[in-house]
Scaffold this motif. Structure first.
Motif, mmCIF file in Angstrom:
data_model
loop_
_atom_site.group_PDB
_atom_site.id
_atom_site.type_symbol
_atom_site.label_atom_id
_atom_site.label_comp_id
_atom_site.label_asym_id
_atom_site.label_seq_id
_atom_site.Cartn_x
_atom_site.Cartn_y
_atom_site.Cartn_z
ATOM 1 N N VAL A 36 0.857 -1.177 0.000
ATOM 2 C CA VAL A 36 0.000 0.000 0.000
ATOM 3 C C VAL A 36 0.894 1.228 0.000
ATOM 4 N N ASN A 37 0.681 2.091 -0.967
ATOM 5 C CA ASN A 37 1.365 3.373 -1.014
ATOM 6 C C ASN A 37 0.461 4.369 -0.287
ATOM 7 N N LEU A 38 0.924 4.902 0.828
ATOM 8 C CA LEU A 38 0.066 5.759 1.652
ATOM 9 C C LEU A 38 -0.383 7.013 0.923
ATOM 10 N N ALA A 39 0.507 7.673 0.189
ATOM 11 C CA ALA A 39 0.130 8.900 -0.528
ATOM 12 C C ALA A 39 -0.973 8.603 -1.541
ATOM 13 N N GLU A 40 -0.827 7.507 -2.284
ATOM 14 C CA GLU A 40 -1.845 7.130 -3.263
ATOM 15 C C GLU A 40 -3.158 6.760 -2.584
ATOM 16 N N ALA A 41 -3.087 6.052 -1.469
ATOM 17 C CA ALA A 41 -4.297 5.657 -0.748
ATOM 18 C C ALA A 41 -5.042 6.878 -0.208
ATOM 19 N N PHE A 42 -4.307 7.825 0.380
ATOM 20 C CA PHE A 42 -4.963 9.035 0.889
ATOM 21 C C PHE A 42 -5.577 9.855 -0.239
ATOM 22 N N ALA A 43 -5.007 9.785 -1.435
ATOM 23 C CA ALA A 43 -5.517 10.556 -2.579
ATOM 24 C C ALA A 43 -6.855 10.024 -3.095
ATOM 25 N N THR A 44 -7.262 8.835 -2.662
ATOM 26 C CA THR A 44 -8.502 8.238 -3.162
ATOM 27 C C THR A 44 -9.760 8.745 -2.465
ATOM 28 N N PHE A 45 -9.606 9.539 -1.395
ATOM 29 C CA PHE A 45 -10.793 10.058 -0.701
ATOM 30 C C PHE A 45 -10.520 11.462 -0.182
ATOM 31 N N SER A 46 -11.596 12.200 0.062
ATOM 32 C CA SER A 46 -11.439 13.590 0.516
ATOM 33 C C SER A 46 -12.237 13.911 1.778
ATOM 34 N N ASP A 47 -13.108 13.012 2.210
ATOM 35 C CA ASP A 47 -13.939 13.304 3.374
ATOM 36 C C ASP A 47 -13.124 13.234 4.666
ATOM 37 N N HIS A 48 -13.534 14.064 5.612
ATOM 38 C CA HIS A 48 -12.862 14.126 6.910
ATOM 39 C C HIS A 48 -13.622 13.284 7.938
ATOM 40 N N TRP A 49 -12.866 12.738 8.891
ATOM 41 C CA TRP A 49 -13.416 11.994 10.029
ATOM 42 C C TRP A 49 -14.167 10.733 9.589
ATOM 43 N N SER A 50 -13.813 10.176 8.459
ATOM 44 C CA SER A 50 -14.464 8.965 7.968
ATOM 45 C C SER A 50 -13.386 7.939 7.622
ATOM 46 N N PRO A 51 -12.944 7.157 8.606
ATOM 47 C CA PRO A 51 -11.835 6.225 8.377
ATOM 48 C C PRO A 51 -12.131 5.211 7.273
ATOM 49 N N THR B 61 -22.483 10.385 17.346
ATOM 50 C CA THR B 61 -22.678 11.737 16.828
ATOM 51 C C THR B 61 -22.790 11.672 15.314
ATOM 52 N N GLU B 62 -22.881 12.832 14.688
ATOM 53 C CA GLU B 62 -22.929 12.869 13.224
ATOM 54 C C GLU B 62 -21.616 12.378 12.598
ATOM 55 N N LYS B 63 -20.556 12.245 13.390
ATOM 56 C CA LYS B 63 -19.266 11.761 12.892
ATOM 57 C C LYS B 63 -19.086 10.244 13.081
ATOM 58 N N THR B 64 -20.068 9.589 13.668
ATOM 59 C CA THR B 64 -19.971 8.146 13.879
ATOM 60 C C THR B 64 -20.018 7.408 12.542
ATOM 61 N N VAL B 65 -19.066 6.491 12.352
ATOM 62 C CA VAL B 65 -19.017 5.643 11.155
ATOM 63 C C VAL B 65 -19.112 4.194 11.639
ATOM 64 N N GLU B 66 -20.264 3.581 11.420
ATOM 65 C CA GLU B 66 -20.476 2.228 11.919
ATOM 66 C C GLU B 66 -19.784 1.168 11.064
ATOM 67 N N GLN B 67 -19.760 1.339 9.768
ATOM 68 C CA GLN B 67 -19.151 0.392 8.838
ATOM 69 C C GLN B 67 -18.182 1.145 7.922
ATOM 70 N N PRO B 68 -16.915 1.238 8.291
ATOM 71 C CA PRO B 68 -15.960 1.960 7.426
ATOM 72 C C PRO B 68 -15.835 1.293 6.061
ATOM 73 N N ASP B 69 -15.647 2.113 5.029
ATOM 74 C CA ASP B 69 -15.403 1.603 3.681
ATOM 75 C C ASP B 69 -13.992 1.052 3.586
ATOM 76 N N ARG B 70 -13.805 0.130 2.670
ATOM 77 C CA ARG B 70 -12.473 -0.379 2.352
ATOM 78 C C ARG B 70 -11.913 0.419 1.187
ATOM 79 N N LEU B 71 -10.616 0.630 1.209
ATOM 80 C CA LEU B 71 -9.961 1.309 0.090
ATOM 81 C C LEU B 71 -9.834 0.353 -1.082
#
Length: 121
Positions: free
Chosen positions: A5-20, A111-121
């Motif tokens: 996993v290339n971290l820079a490339e992985a982070f580039a695939t999403f833009s939302d905050h507080w959503s692991p 809260t509104e930031k709760t993520v019950e089922q995180p997405d997979r990259l």
């Protein structure tokens, strides 16, 4: 299948905050990537420890005993039961999390930031 996993490339695939996003599984834990901006919610985890590794930017870990700033290339471990509030300061912060698969990102609160089922990259 084994893959790197290339971290820079992985982070580039999403833009939302507080959503692991789940980047990998290791035993009973997951490696998650998240982008932080601004303050999260105060919370704690009764049964789980968490590791926060800052990849880009600066994270402030709010603790009732005093805040700790964590820079890129540094990590902090929050033991179970410790109330905390992560914060991306000075702009967006990219963070790798290592935590049990059972963890809820907002711990003991929902809260509104709760993520019950995180997405997979």
């Amino acid at each position: 299948m084994i893959q790197k996993v290339n971290l820079a490339e992985a982070f580039a695939t999403f833009s939302d905050h507080w959503s692991p996003k789940i980047a990998g599984d290791i035993n009973d834990a997951q490696i998650k990537l998240a982008k932080f901006a601004g303050k999260f919610d105060w919370h704690h985890h009764e049964d789980e420890d968490e590791l926060f590794l800052v990849v880009l930017g600066t994270m402030r870990m709010g603790l009732r005993t005093g805040d700790i700033d964590v820079e890129a290339g540094e990590f902090i471990i929050i033991p179970r039961g410790v109330e905390h509030r992560p914060e991306g300061i000075g702009g967006e912060c990219h963070v790798l999390l290592l935590e049990p698969k059972t963890i809820l990102n907002t711990g003991n609160v929902v809260t509104e930031k709760t993520v019950e089922q995180p997405d997979r990259l």
